[in-house]
Enzyme design. Structure first.
Site, mmCIF file in Angstrom:
data_model
loop_
_atom_site.group_PDB
_atom_site.id
_atom_site.type_symbol
_atom_site.label_atom_id
_atom_site.label_comp_id
_atom_site.label_asym_id
_atom_site.label_seq_id
_atom_site.Cartn_x
_atom_site.Cartn_y
_atom_site.Cartn_z
ATOM 1 N N GLU A 1 -14.456 -9.109 -7.116
ATOM 2 C CA GLU A 1 -13.186 -8.815 -6.449
ATOM 3 C C GLU A 1 -12.567 -10.060 -5.827
ATOM 4 O OE1 GLU A 1 -11.177 -6.265 -6.393
ATOM 5 O OE2 GLU A 1 -12.462 -4.861 -7.459
ATOM 6 N N ARG B 1 0.850 -1.187 0.000
ATOM 7 C CA ARG B 1 0.000 0.000 0.000
ATOM 8 C C ARG B 1 0.887 1.239 0.000
ATOM 9 N NH1 ARG B 1 -4.935 -0.968 -1.918
ATOM 10 N NH2 ARG B 1 -6.101 -2.480 -0.691
ATOM 11 N N GLU C 1 -4.767 -4.391 -13.723
ATOM 12 C CA GLU C 1 -3.446 -3.966 -14.167
ATOM 13 C C GLU C 1 -2.822 -3.069 -13.099
ATOM 14 O OE1 GLU C 1 -1.501 -1.308 -17.730
ATOM 15 O OE2 GLU C 1 -3.372 -2.383 -18.133
#
Length: 183
Positions: A87, A59, A133
């Protein structure tokens, strides 16, 4: 209650928008509020027996790898349930046996309208992961006790993961049949 008198869009990006509002406060004075607009997201507390399916992901904003429950942004017009299925599959290659909604959390209501719909389910392998991506996620199975330990010691610090896991475990606990008395 605060009333917006004027709104200025400061930034509009791929994921969020930033607005600056002049607002009238309850005492009739005025102040500025900066608001991050977000389309919303989902997160899934995914069980496989006595293990949880997490993802390990770097992150950038916090400059570290984090363990989190699978999650992602709602697409325009997409239902939270469809997004949760998408997801989960994209990030892990697993799908829900049966999806159950736990709650909706408002992540940072002091400056953002982001809401995350949190679901729970048992999972089964149905395909291969296919992240977006530029998204690099590693599915990780971890024993429930280890996840709770890491939440408690602070090594899992993601708020949607903490909220979701604790709510899902509470739900599982309340659905267990009562223990038989020992005579």
């Amino acid at each position: 209650m605060e009333i917006s008198l004027h709104k200025e869009e400061i930034f509009s990006g791929r994921i969020l928008k930033l607005e600056r509002h002049l607002v009238r406060l309850t005492d009739d004075s005025e102040a500025y509020r900066e608001v991050v607009r977000h389309p919303g997201a989902v997160a899934v507390v995914a069980f496989k027996g006595e293990e949880l399916l997490l993802v390990r992901q770097y992150r950038f904003p916090v400059q570290k790898f984090m363990l989190e429950i699978p999650a992602g942004k709602l697409d325009s017009g997409e239902s939270p349930e469809d997004c949760a299925r998408r997801e989960l599959l994209e990030e892990t290659g697993y799908g829900p046996v049966e999806l159950e909604k736990l709650t909706v959390i408002e992540t940072s209501p002091g400056f953002s309208d982001e809401a995350i719909h949190i679901f729970t389910c048992e999972v089964e392998k149905i395909g291969e992961s296919d992240p977006d991506e530029g998204e690099f996620v590693e599915p990780v199975f971890m024993k429930i006790e280890e996840v709770v330990k890491r939440i408690t010691d602070g090594s899992i610090s993601d708020s949607k993961t903490i909220s979701g896991v604790l709510l899902a475990l509470r739900r599982k606990e309340s659905q267990r049949p009562p223990a038989k008395a020992v005579s």
